[in-house]
Structure formats: structure tokens, C-alpha cells
Design a protein around this motif. Structure first.
Motif, PDB file in Angstrom:
ATOM      1  N   ALA A   9     -51.345 -31.299  51.355  1.00 39.76           N
ATOM      2  CA  ALA A   9     -50.379 -30.235  51.107  1.00 39.76           C
ATOM      3  C   ALA A   9     -50.566 -29.147  50.175  1.00 39.76           C
ATOM      4  O   ALA A   9     -50.401 -27.936  50.340  1.00 39.76           O
ATOM      5  N   HIS A  10     -51.123 -29.897  49.072  1.00 41.49           N
ATOM      6  CA  HIS A  10     -51.295 -28.815  47.892  1.00 41.49           C
ATOM      7  C   HIS A  10     -52.504 -28.014  48.145  1.00 41.49           C
ATOM      8  O   HIS A  10     -52.345 -26.537  47.972  1.00 41.49           O
ATOM      9  N   ASN A  11     -53.429 -28.241  49.076  1.00 38.28           N
ATOM     10  CA  ASN A  11     -54.620 -27.499  49.241  1.00 38.28           C
ATOM     11  C   ASN A  11     -54.233 -26.479  50.443  1.00 38.28           C
ATOM     12  O   ASN A  11     -54.709 -25.191  50.555  1.00 38.28           O
ATOM     13  N   VAL A  12     -53.329 -26.805  51.459  1.00 39.57           N
ATOM     14  CA  VAL A  12     -52.817 -25.916  52.276  1.00 39.57           C
ATOM     15  C   VAL A  12     -52.001 -24.653  51.421  1.00 39.57           C
ATOM     16  O   VAL A  12     -52.103 -23.536  51.672  1.00 39.57           O
ATOM     17  N   GLN A  32     -63.491 -21.517  50.451  1.00 38.16           N
ATOM     18  CA  GLN A  32     -64.047 -22.967  49.947  1.00 38.16           C
ATOM     19  C   GLN A  32     -64.428 -22.709  48.448  1.00 38.16           C
ATOM     20  O   GLN A  32     -64.124 -23.457  47.849  1.00 38.16           O
ATOM     21  N   ARG A  33     -65.266 -21.599  48.519  1.00 38.73           N
ATOM     22  CA  ARG A  33     -65.864 -21.533  46.964  1.00 38.73           C
ATOM     23  C   ARG A  33     -64.552 -21.181  45.983  1.00 38.73           C
ATOM     24  O   ARG A  33     -64.568 -21.564  44.873  1.00 38.73           O
ATOM     25  N   ALA A  34     -63.626 -20.450  46.295  1.00 42.00           N
ATOM     26  CA  ALA A  34     -62.690 -19.726  45.476  1.00 42.00           C
ATOM     27  C   ALA A  34     -61.525 -20.952  44.946  1.00 42.00           C
ATOM     28  O   ALA A  34     -61.446 -21.003  43.793  1.00 42.00           O
ATOM     29  N   LEU A  35     -61.716 -21.843  45.945  1.00 42.48           N
ATOM     30  CA  LEU A  35     -60.666 -23.102  45.533  1.00 42.48           C
ATOM     31  C   LEU A  35     -61.355 -24.296  45.221  1.00 42.48           C
ATOM     32  O   LEU A  35     -60.520 -25.363  45.142  1.00 42.48           O
ATOM     33  N   ASP A  36     -62.798 -24.328  45.504  1.00 42.03           N
ATOM     34  CA  ASP A  36     -63.596 -25.533  45.210  1.00 42.03           C
ATOM     35  C   ASP A  36     -63.327 -26.428  46.006  1.00 42.03           C
ATOM     36  O   ASP A  36     -63.043 -27.878  45.491  1.00 42.03           O
ATOM     37  N   LEU A  37     -63.385 -26.385  47.408  1.00 42.02           N
ATOM     38  CA  LEU A  37     -62.825 -27.453  48.151  1.00 42.02           C
ATOM     39  C   LEU A  37     -63.938 -27.901  49.025  1.00 42.02           C
ATOM     40  O   LEU A  37     -65.003 -27.424  49.253  1.00 42.02           O
ATOM     41  N   THR A  42     -62.095 -27.684  54.035  1.00 42.39           N
ATOM     42  CA  THR A  42     -61.484 -26.428  54.321  1.00 42.39           C
ATOM     43  C   THR A  42     -61.395 -26.143  55.812  1.00 42.39           C
ATOM     44  O   THR A  42     -60.212 -25.218  56.267  1.00 42.39           O
ATOM     45  N   TYR A  43     -62.359 -26.414  56.558  1.00 39.57           N
ATOM     46  CA  TYR A  43     -62.178 -26.042  58.071  1.00 39.57           C
ATOM     47  C   TYR A  43     -61.040 -26.852  58.646  1.00 39.57           C
ATOM     48  O   TYR A  43     -60.321 -26.204  59.644  1.00 39.57           O
ATOM     49  N   HIS A  44     -60.872 -27.971  58.239  1.00 39.85           N
ATOM     50  CA  HIS A  44     -59.817 -28.922  58.988  1.00 39.85           C
ATOM     51  C   HIS A  44     -58.337 -28.415  58.570  1.00 39.85           C
ATOM     52  O   HIS A  44     -57.650 -28.242  59.414  1.00 39.85           O
ATOM     53  N   LEU A  45     -58.186 -27.712  57.368  1.00 40.83           N
ATOM     54  CA  LEU A  45     -57.223 -27.278  57.093  1.00 40.83           C
ATOM     55  C   LEU A  45     -56.809 -26.025  57.631  1.00 40.83           C
ATOM     56  O   LEU A  45     -55.721 -25.713  58.117  1.00 40.83           O
ATOM     57  N   GLU A  48     -55.749 -26.383  61.191  1.00 38.92           N
ATOM     58  CA  GLU A  48     -54.250 -26.904  61.246  1.00 38.92           C
ATOM     59  C   GLU A  48     -53.478 -25.595  61.046  1.00 38.92           C
ATOM     60  O   GLU A  48     -52.637 -25.510  61.603  1.00 38.92           O
ATOM     61  N   LEU A  49     -53.672 -24.816  60.083  1.00 41.40           N
ATOM     62  CA  LEU A  49     -52.830 -23.639  59.680  1.00 41.40           C
ATOM     63  C   LEU A  49     -52.948 -22.600  61.012  1.00 41.40           C
ATOM     64  O   LEU A  49     -52.005 -22.019  61.192  1.00 41.40           O
ATOM     65  N   GLN A  50     -54.144 -22.626  61.587  1.00 37.73           N
ATOM     66  CA  GLN A  50     -54.263 -21.621  62.888  1.00 37.73           C
ATOM     67  C   GLN A  50     -53.547 -22.165  63.906  1.00 37.73           C
ATOM     68  O   GLN A  50     -52.607 -21.546  64.435  1.00 37.73           O
ATOM     69  N   ASP A  51     -53.460 -23.762  64.196  1.00 34.97           N
ATOM     70  CA  ASP A  51     -52.717 -24.271  65.353  1.00 34.97           C
ATOM     71  C   ASP A  51     -51.095 -23.879  65.201  1.00 34.97           C
ATOM     72  O   ASP A  51     -50.416 -23.893  65.967  1.00 34.97           O
TER      73      ASP A  51
END
Length: 247
Positions: A9-12, A32-37, A42-45, A48-51
Motif C-alpha cells: 500500500a505504501h508503494n502504491v 522503478q529507479r525513482a522509487l528504488d523498487l 513495480t509491474y505488479h503494482l 493493479e493500479l491500471q485494473d
């Protein structure tokens, strides 16, 4: 910084914050680079946000931007925030009284942004709808708020506004608005319409918002205009009391 209890949730929220602060859609790699994920996270989140409609994927450039659900949430904020909720009923009553529209707006730099509109039945549609921004010094709402600012801030707004009148003429008008407690405009924003506006002042004496009524130009005599100003002023005092702890 404390460790988040729900990392996903924090990363979303971090992704949405990053996208909202960017001038253009971003690639997954850049996010991914900006948030160091991790790449897979990154792709999974993002999926989910796209869906859920909070993010849209632009296949051509392969980038991601904010989706309609994010826009709806931002729009909901403007109608649910406390200032709007406290003022809405008064503004609806005044709109019916004048047979036109009422608005709540706030300063945003040298502009005013309209956060709420109430419209009487059969009132004409105006340009000042929710979310619209206009030059502050061209509106009664903007000028009555600027009138409560210190001189350095007034000068900054004037210098970036493109205002054609002289600074001396402007400050004279602002002084009058501050002294009498209201400002007016006639056909400066909408043809055939005039507006009366008052400032909603916070506990520090700064303009937190403006309440305004717009109606057919020349349709109300001096006594009726004075009543509109008093209604707006009473609403502003009531909302300020609730919001800033005066009541």
C-alpha cells in the motif's frame, strides 16, 4: 523514517504521488529507479493500479499516467473538503435569492481556483465552474482575497498577472475592498453578469477563501445588493468560526 506496516500500500501511494508530480507520463523503468523498487513489484503494482482505473498505460511510448479514478478522487476532494461542506448550504440559499450562481474559490498563486458552485434553477451556466482557474485580479473573488494580503505578496501577484492597469490604481481598489469588506465586478468575467464577493478570513487575518454571488447585471438595486453582501458576509463569518475554531 519508520518502516511501513503495509509495504504494498505504501508503494502504491508512492507511485501515485510520483505520477501526480510529473509533467508527463513515466515509463515503468523510470518509476522503478525513482522509487528504488524491485522490477517485478513495480509491474505488479502498476497492473493493479491500471485494473482499478487509477493509472493508464500508453502502449505507444510504453509509459504510465494518472487514470480517471485518480481524477475523480481529486474532484471529490474539492467537494468534500471542510470549507466547501461548511459553506455549501449557505451558498445554495444565496444562489436562489439572487436567481443566479454562488461560488467558493481560493487563491492559487496569481489565480483563483473555483472549488464549489451552487446554481439556482434556470440560472445561466457560467465559465466559473468547479476546477476553473482565472486571473485573480480580474475577478471580484480574487481581488477581495488579494486585498487581505501584505504588500509584498500583492506586488508578486501583480507582477505575474499581466494586469494592464497601474499598480497604484489596483492598490486603491484593493484598499476600498478591504475597507468596505466586499468587492464587485460587472461583465469582467461573463457578459451580462455581475458579481459580489467577500473574503473568508482565517485566524491570522489571511484570506482562506472567497464567497461570491453572480447574477444578471443590473437586476438588483442598492438595497438588494447590500442584502446579498450581508448574506455572504454572514456565511463567511459562520464558516470561519467553524473552520478556524472561533465557534
Amino acid at each position: 523514517m519508520s518502516t511501513p506496516q503495509v509495504p504494498a500500500a505504501h508503494n502504491v501511494l508512492r507511485i501515485l504521488t510520483l505520477l501526480s508530480s510529473s509533467d508527463a507520463p513515466l515509463s515503468a523503468a523510470r518509476i522503478q529507479r525513482a522509487l528504488d523498487l524491485p522490477r517485478s513489484s513495480t509491474y505488479h503494482l502498476l497492473a493493479e493500479l491500471q485494473d482499478s482505473g487509477f493509472v493508464v498505460h500508453l502502449p505507444g511510448p510504453g509509459t504510465y499516467g494518472l487514470g480517471l479514478a485518480a481524477y475523480r478522487m481529486a474532484s471529490a476532494y474539492t467537494t468534500q473538503q471542510p470549507l466547501v461542506r461548511f459553506a455549501a448550504k449557505d451558498l445554495e440559499t444565496i444562489a436562489v435569492l439572487v436567481g443566479g450562481s454562488t461560488h467558493l474559490s481560493r487563491l492559487a498563486g496569481s489565480e483563483v481556483v473555483y472549488l464549489h458552485e451552487a446554481r439556482a434553477p434556470r440560472a445561466v451556466s457560467l465559465v466559473t465552474e468547479v476546477g476553473v482557474r482565472l486571473p485573480a485580479l480580474s475577478t471580484a473573488s480574487g481581488r477581495v482575497m488579494v486585498a487581505h494580503l501584505p504588500e509584498p505578496e500583492v506586488k508578486a501577484i501583480f507582477s505575474t498577472s499581466g494586469e494592464q492597469r497601474s499598480y497604484r490604481a489596483l492598490t486603491g481598489r484593493l484598499a476600498l475592498a478591504r475597507e468596505r469588506g466586499w468587492e464587485e465586478e460587472r461583465e469582467e468575467v461573463s457578459r451580462g453578469q455581475e458579481s459580489l464577493a467577500v473574503a473568508l478570513v482565517d485566524h491570522l487575518g489571511r484570506p482562506a477563501a472567497a464567497l461570491a454571488a453572480t447574477f444578471e447585471a443590473g437586476s438588483r438595486d442598492d438595497a438588494q445588493r447590500a442584502e446579498v453582501v450581508e448574506r455572504l458576509s454572514a456565511a463567511a463569518r459562520r464558516v470561519a468560526g467553524k473552520f478556524f475554531g472561533g465557534e
